[in-house]
Design a protein around this motif. Structure first.
Motif, PDB file in Angstrom:
ATOM      1  N   ASN A 169       0.862  -1.203   0.210  1.00 41.11           N
ATOM      2  CA  ASN A 169      -0.042  -0.153  -0.140  1.00 41.11           C
ATOM      3  C   ASN A 169       0.891   1.279  -0.017  1.00 41.11           C
ATOM      4  N   PRO A 170       0.478   2.316  -0.674  1.00 41.31           N
ATOM      5  CA  PRO A 170       1.398   3.339  -0.895  1.00 41.31           C
ATOM      6  C   PRO A 170       1.638   4.242   0.707  1.00 41.31           C
ATOM      7  N   ARG A 171       0.770   4.006   1.588  1.00 41.81           N
ATOM      8  CA  ARG A 171       0.909   4.423   2.793  1.00 41.81           C
ATOM      9  C   ARG A 171       1.480   3.541   4.011  1.00 41.81           C
ATOM     10  N   HIS A 172       2.120   2.500   3.315  1.00 43.91           N
ATOM     11  CA  HIS A 172       2.612   1.279   4.187  1.00 43.91           C
ATOM     12  C   HIS A 172       3.842   1.999   4.810  1.00 43.91           C
ATOM     13  N   GLN A 173       3.927   1.784   6.311  1.00 43.77           N
ATOM     14  CA  GLN A 173       4.948   2.096   7.189  1.00 43.77           C
ATOM     15  C   GLN A 173       5.726   1.182   7.549  1.00 43.77           C
ATOM     16  N   PHE A 174       7.240   1.105   6.959  1.00 43.41           N
ATOM     17  CA  PHE A 174       7.973  -0.060   6.869  1.00 43.41           C
ATOM     18  C   PHE A 174       8.712   0.215   8.380  1.00 43.41           C
ATOM     19  N   ALA A 175       9.060  -1.360   8.991  1.00 42.86           N
ATOM     20  CA  ALA A 175       9.786  -1.064  10.170  1.00 42.86           C
ATOM     21  C   ALA A 175      11.161  -0.550   9.996  1.00 42.86           C
ATOM     22  N   THR A 176      11.744  -0.776   8.704  1.00 42.29           N
ATOM     23  CA  THR A 176      13.052  -0.576   8.469  1.00 42.29           C
ATOM     24  C   THR A 176      13.040   0.087   6.916  1.00 42.29           C
ATOM     25  N   PRO A 177      13.535   1.184   6.587  1.00 41.38           N
ATOM     26  CA  PRO A 177      13.222   1.737   5.190  1.00 41.38           C
ATOM     27  C   PRO A 177      14.049   0.840   4.254  1.00 41.38           C
ATOM     28  N   PRO A 178      13.012   0.560   3.108  1.00 44.98           N
ATOM     29  CA  PRO A 178      13.478  -0.626   2.262  1.00 44.98           C
ATOM     30  C   PRO A 178      14.264  -0.239   1.177  1.00 44.98           C
ATOM     31  N   HIS A 179      15.504  -0.722   1.290  1.00 43.49           N
ATOM     32  CA  HIS A 179      16.351  -0.578   0.160  1.00 43.49           C
ATOM     33  C   HIS A 179      17.126  -2.187  -0.422  1.00 43.49           C
ATOM     34  N   SER A 180      16.920  -3.177   0.345  1.00 40.58           N
ATOM     35  CA  SER A 180      17.247  -4.368   0.030  1.00 40.58           C
ATOM     36  C   SER A 180      16.163  -5.283   0.569  1.00 40.58           C
ATOM     37  N   ILE A 181      16.085  -6.620   0.230  1.00 44.29           N
ATOM     38  CA  ILE A 181      15.377  -7.698   0.717  1.00 44.29           C
ATOM     39  C   ILE A 181      15.477  -7.832   2.262  1.00 44.29           C
ATOM     40  N   GLN A 182      16.676  -7.813   2.550  1.00 48.48           N
ATOM     41  CA  GLN A 182      16.952  -7.998   4.162  1.00 48.48           C
ATOM     42  C   GLN A 182      16.157  -6.886   4.933  1.00 48.48           C
ATOM     43  N   ASP A 183      15.889  -5.657   4.326  1.00 49.64           N
ATOM     44  CA  ASP A 183      15.094  -4.538   5.106  1.00 49.64           C
ATOM     45  C   ASP A 183      13.638  -5.063   5.080  1.00 49.64           C
ATOM     46  N   LEU A 184      13.168  -6.183   4.497  1.00 46.58           N
ATOM     47  CA  LEU A 184      11.587  -6.446   4.690  1.00 46.58           C
ATOM     48  C   LEU A 184      11.080  -7.165   5.679  1.00 46.58           C
ATOM     49  N   LEU A 185      12.552  -8.017   6.261  1.00 48.51           N
ATOM     50  CA  LEU A 185      12.191  -9.101   7.027  1.00 48.51           C
ATOM     51  C   LEU A 185      11.541  -8.837   8.360  1.00 48.51           C
ATOM     52  N   LYS A 186      11.396  -7.660   8.690  1.00 46.89           N
ATOM     53  CA  LYS A 186      10.308  -7.441  10.034  1.00 46.89           C
ATOM     54  C   LYS A 186       8.965  -7.174   9.664  1.00 46.89           C
ATOM     55  N   GLU A 187       8.633  -7.344   8.132  1.00 49.77           N
ATOM     56  CA  GLU A 187       7.187  -7.106   7.810  1.00 49.77           C
ATOM     57  C   GLU A 187       6.580  -8.678   7.792  1.00 49.77           C
ATOM     58  N   HIS A 188       5.125  -8.241   7.474  1.00 47.64           N
ATOM     59  CA  HIS A 188       4.229  -9.273   7.342  1.00 47.64           C
ATOM     60  C   HIS A 188       4.175  -9.461   5.992  1.00 47.64           C
ATOM     61  N   ILE A 189       4.628 -10.692   5.481  1.00 46.23           N
ATOM     62  CA  ILE A 189       4.511 -10.960   3.889  1.00 46.23           C
ATOM     63  C   ILE A 189       3.330 -11.815   3.603  1.00 46.23           C
ATOM     64  N   LEU A 190       2.531 -11.548   2.535  1.00 41.74           N
ATOM     65  CA  LEU A 190       1.583 -12.326   2.012  1.00 41.74           C
ATOM     66  C   LEU A 190       2.126 -13.124   0.690  1.00 41.74           C
ATOM     67  N   ILE A 191       1.759 -14.305   0.765  1.00 42.13           N
ATOM     68  CA  ILE A 191       2.342 -15.248  -0.376  1.00 42.13           C
ATOM     69  C   ILE A 191       1.156 -15.982  -0.872  1.00 42.13           C
ATOM     70  N   HIS A 192       1.336 -16.425  -1.964  1.00 44.56           N
ATOM     71  CA  HIS A 192       0.366 -17.242  -3.104  1.00 44.56           C
ATOM     72  C   HIS A 192       0.627 -18.728  -2.474  1.00 44.56           C
TER      73      HIS A 192
END
Length: 291
Positions: A169-192
């Motif tokens: 979502n364009p208003r999503h607040q990231f736990a860590t500013p995302p520059h690499s995939i490692q920066d997303l590890l604190k996020e809730h990920i939805l997968i198929h």
């Protein structure tokens, strides 16, 4: 018409059990054993071996399985063609994954049906694993897949290459500013769902970065691609999707692509059919017109 022993062999390949094959074929287990021994004598090779009490195929057995499966399915299509001779056209069954069917195929399929008004085709939807299983059992003649396929079992030609992107979502607040995939590890990920091509492609690319799905703070599997996109729109989490599946939402601004310098994932969508099929020229022609 295929030798009855080939059908016994293929049932053993399916069940990996002489006992279960006998039950499915309504014959005795000694009869199954005799059919397999007869084939081994004919081809001069062992077809099965036992490893740690489990039945496995030998290299010769795997080769026969690939060729015999194609022959069985070709024979089935030939029988359907013989029945359809008075009408001069035979139904062709093909499969497509949800992403391909829902977001890329409709214009080409419409054009194909306009050019071939007498064509009788039936499209079956499923994930990559389901459709490969249906190819092996002869339920469909060819398929459009977005995931990996076994090149030993299937022939294929590319349909298109599609990038896999991270979205939110364009208003999503990231736990860590995302520059690499490692920066997303604190996020809730939805997968198929695990049987989908996108799921397997994502796992392989994450492996290349020494990341597993369990490394994310929270993981939720969603069976419906439409539902997955709608959930990301509500800002419940982020997702990795083929870009074509979220193209409309990305263009409208309802979703945005997460800019990651190390996320350059892409994969071929492919037309796939059983290796060794005598109908390969027909499938190639149809697939070429659908590209």
């Amino acid at each position: 018409m295929l030798d009855f022993r080939i059908y016994t062999f293929l049932e053993v390949c399916k069940t990996m059990s002489f006992t279960k094959a006998a039950e499915q074929l309504h014959i005795t287990q000694p009869a199954v054993s005799q059919h397999i021994r007869s084939l081994e004598e004919y081809y001069g090779n062992k077809l099965f071996r036992y490893e740690k009490r489990s039945l496995t195929l030998t290299a010769a057995g795997r080769l026969l399985m690939v060729r015999a499966t194609a022959m069985k399915n070709d024979e089935q299509l030939l029988a359907e063609q013989m029945v359809a001779l008075p009408q001069q056209h035979t139904p062709l069954y093909f499969g497509a994954t949800m992403t391909i069917a829902g977001y890329t195929l409709a214009p080409q399929l419409a054009q194909f049906l306009k050019i071939h008004p007498d064509a009788e085709m039936r499209m079956i939807l499923g994930n990559t694993q389901d459709l490969m299983s249906k190819l092996r059992t002869g339920e469909i003649h060819f398929a459009l897949l977005e995931g990996f396929h076994d090149a030993e079992l299937f022939d294929a030609i590319p349909y298109r290459t599609e990038p896999l992107v991270a979205i939110c979502n364009p208003r999503h607040q990231f736990a860590t500013p995302p520059h690499s995939i490692q920066d997303l590890l604190k996020e809730h990920i939805l997968i198929h769902d695990p049987g989908s091509g996108a799921h397997e492609i994502l796992k392989k690319n994450l492996d290349a970065h020494n990341i597993q799905l369990k490394d994310f703070a929270r993981v939720t599997e969603i069976g419906s691609l439409h539902a997955l996109v709608e959930l990301v729109k509500t800002d419940i989490g982020i997702a990795f999707l083929y870009r074509v599946a979220a193209k409309q939402q990305l263009q409208s601004g309802e979703l945005v692509q997460i800019p990651l310098r190390d996320c350059n994932f892409s994969h071929d969508f492919s037309f796939v059919w059983n290796r060794g099929s005598t109908y390969a020229p027909l499938y190639r022609q149809i697939c070429s017109e659908l590209k």
